[in-house]
Design a protein around this motif. Structure first.
Motif, PDB file in Angstrom:
ATOM      1  N   LEU A   1      39.494  26.671  47.859  1.00  0.00           N
ATOM      2  CA  LEU A   1      39.834  27.246  46.564  1.00  0.00           C
ATOM      3  C   LEU A   1      39.800  28.775  46.608  1.00  0.00           C
ATOM      4  N   GLU A   2      38.885  29.304  47.409  1.00  0.00           N
ATOM      5  CA  GLU A   2      38.779  30.762  47.561  1.00  0.00           C
ATOM      6  C   GLU A   2      40.053  31.339  48.191  1.00  0.00           C
ATOM      7  N   PHE A   3      40.587  30.662  49.207  1.00  0.00           N
ATOM      8  CA  PHE A   3      41.814  31.129  49.847  1.00  0.00           C
ATOM      9  C   PHE A   3      43.000  31.040  48.893  1.00  0.00           C
ATOM     10  N   LEU A   4      43.049  29.968  48.138  1.00  0.00           N
ATOM     11  CA  LEU A   4      44.132  29.820  47.165  1.00  0.00           C
ATOM     12  C   LEU A   4      44.080  30.943  46.142  1.00  0.00           C
ATOM     13  N   TRP A   5      42.888  31.275  45.682  1.00  0.00           N
ATOM     14  CA  TRP A   5      42.707  32.361  44.720  1.00  0.00           C
ATOM     15  C   TRP A   5      43.151  33.693  45.323  1.00  0.00           C
ATOM     16  N   MET A   6      42.772  33.960  46.569  1.00  0.00           N
ATOM     17  CA  MET A   6      43.125  35.236  47.207  1.00  0.00           C
ATOM     18  C   MET A   6      44.640  35.358  47.388  1.00  0.00           C
ATOM     19  N   TYR A   7      45.289  34.287  47.823  1.00  0.00           N
ATOM     20  CA  TYR A   7      46.740  34.338  47.998  1.00  0.00           C
ATOM     21  C   TYR A   7      47.469  34.433  46.658  1.00  0.00           C
ATOM     22  N   THR A   8      46.931  33.794  45.635  1.00  0.00           N
ATOM     23  CA  THR A   8      47.507  33.921  44.292  1.00  0.00           C
ATOM     24  C   THR A   8      47.394  35.359  43.807  1.00  0.00           C
ATOM     25  N   LEU A   9      46.261  35.968  44.051  1.00  0.00           N
ATOM     26  CA  LEU A   9      46.060  37.362  43.662  1.00  0.00           C
ATOM     27  C   LEU A   9      47.020  38.289  44.411  1.00  0.00           C
ATOM     28  N   ILE A  10      47.209  38.056  45.698  1.00  0.00           N
ATOM     29  CA  ILE A  10      48.159  38.856  46.479  1.00  0.00           C
ATOM     30  C   ILE A  10      49.571  38.686  45.926  1.00  0.00           C
ATOM     31  N   PHE A  11      49.944  37.451  45.622  1.00  0.00           N
ATOM     32  CA  PHE A  11      51.260  37.171  45.051  1.00  0.00           C
ATOM     33  C   PHE A  11      51.454  37.931  43.740  1.00  0.00           C
TER      34      PHE A  11
ATOM     35  N   PHE B   1      46.064  46.618  52.126  1.00  0.00           N
ATOM     36  CA  PHE B   1      44.738  46.378  51.548  1.00  0.00           C
ATOM     37  C   PHE B   1      44.230  44.979  51.878  1.00  0.00           C
ATOM     38  N   ALA B   2      45.118  43.986  51.798  1.00  0.00           N
ATOM     39  CA  ALA B   2      44.710  42.612  52.107  1.00  0.00           C
ATOM     40  C   ALA B   2      44.363  42.467  53.589  1.00  0.00           C
ATOM     41  N   ILE B   3      45.134  43.115  54.448  1.00  0.00           N
ATOM     42  CA  ILE B   3      44.851  43.047  55.886  1.00  0.00           C
ATOM     43  C   ILE B   3      43.546  43.766  56.194  1.00  0.00           C
ATOM     44  N   PHE B   4      43.322  44.911  55.581  1.00  0.00           N
ATOM     45  CA  PHE B   4      42.061  45.630  55.783  1.00  0.00           C
ATOM     46  C   PHE B   4      40.873  44.813  55.278  1.00  0.00           C
ATOM     47  N   ALA B   5      41.105  43.955  54.283  1.00  0.00           N
ATOM     48  CA  ALA B   5      40.046  43.104  53.751  1.00  0.00           C
ATOM     49  C   ALA B   5      39.745  41.926  54.672  1.00  0.00           C
ATOM     50  N   GLY B   6      40.540  41.780  55.726  1.00  0.00           N
ATOM     51  CA  GLY B   6      40.270  40.740  56.710  1.00  0.00           C
ATOM     52  C   GLY B   6      41.136  39.506  56.603  1.00  0.00           C
ATOM     53  N   MET B   7      42.150  39.531  55.777  1.00  0.00           N
ATOM     54  CA  MET B   7      43.035  38.375  55.639  1.00  0.00           C
ATOM     55  C   MET B   7      44.079  38.386  56.755  1.00  0.00           C
ATOM     56  N   PRO B   8      44.597  37.218  57.124  1.00  0.00           N
ATOM     57  CA  PRO B   8      45.585  37.138  58.202  1.00  0.00           C
ATOM     58  C   PRO B   8      46.899  37.828  57.831  1.00  0.00           C
ATOM     59  N   ALA B   9      47.384  38.650  58.738  1.00  0.00           N
ATOM     60  CA  ALA B   9      48.543  39.506  58.460  1.00  0.00           C
ATOM     61  C   ALA B   9      49.819  38.725  58.159  1.00  0.00           C
ATOM     62  N   VAL B  10      50.097  37.683  58.909  1.00  0.00           N
ATOM     63  CA  VAL B  10      51.356  36.951  58.727  1.00  0.00           C
ATOM     64  C   VAL B  10      51.395  36.275  57.354  1.00  0.00           C
ATOM     65  N   GLN B  11      50.330  35.573  57.012  1.00  0.00           N
ATOM     66  CA  GLN B  11      50.305  34.879  55.728  1.00  0.00           C
ATOM     67  C   GLN B  11      50.347  35.864  54.558  1.00  0.00           C
ATOM     68  N   VAL B  12      49.593  36.934  54.665  1.00  0.00           N
ATOM     69  CA  VAL B  12      49.576  37.953  53.615  1.00  0.00           C
ATOM     70  C   VAL B  12      50.968  38.540  53.431  1.00  0.00           C
ATOM     71  N   THR B  13      51.633  38.851  54.527  1.00  0.00           N
ATOM     72  CA  THR B  13      52.965  39.453  54.463  1.00  0.00           C
ATOM     73  C   THR B  13      53.951  38.509  53.792  1.00  0.00           C
TER      74      THR B  13
END
Length: 156
Positions: free
Chosen positions: A2-12, A28-40
């Motif tokens: 659920l935490e990952f879903l929330w983070m990706y929703t926030l990025i979206f 900012f998301a990559i610097f926060a430690g999230m995976p670059a491909v998915q974030v992009t």
């Protein structure tokens, strides 16, 4: 999960906001430690969805702007003037490629259509441009993050 879903929703959602945009959210998301491909991918989709809404509903947006109360000062802002100079000099391809960095992708879409670009042309060029800028932002953020990562290095 659920935490990952929330983070990706926030990025979206943050990427969909005009002037915040995917190009700013990705590092900012990559610097926060999230995976670059998915974030992009998520940020790009968030940014493109709202740009596509502008392209689809341009006629309604123009009517709304026309019916809006005119302000006492009818001077254009600097961003609009800069975008118009780019349009006159380089046309749609130039504004679509340079615009997201100067005025943001949402305003670039609006201005490209206002200056005479077709919906199809603006869609293609802005999609191409945003993919390029998002990938570049992700690569630079990832490389910058790796360059400054001192966890694995000994200090002395």
């Amino acid at each position: 999960m659920l935490e990952f879903l929330w983070m990706y929703t926030l990025i979206f959602l943050l990427s969909a906001i005009p002037l915040l945009e995917a190009v700013i959210v990705i590092p900012f998301a990559i610097f926060a430690g999230m995976p670059a491909v998915q974030v992009t991918i998520v940020a790009l989709i968030g940014n493109l969805v709202t740009v596509y809404f502008i392209i689809i509903f341009i006629e309604q947006i123009k009517k709304w702007r026309k019916n809006k109360k005119p302000s006492k000062k009818s001077t254009e802002n600097r961003r609009s003037q800069r975008a118009e100079r780019i349009w006159k000099k380089y046309g749609l391809p130039g504004l679509a490629i340079i615009g997201p960095l100067i005025v943001g992708s949402h305003i670039t879409a609006l201005m490209s259509l206002t200056f005479g670009g077709t919906k199809r042309g603006v869609t293609y060029w802005l999609t191409f441009s945003l993919i390029g800028w998002c990938v570049l932002a992700a690569i630079l953020a990832h490389l910058g993050f790796d360059l400054f990562n001192t966890r694995d290095r000994e200090l002395f």
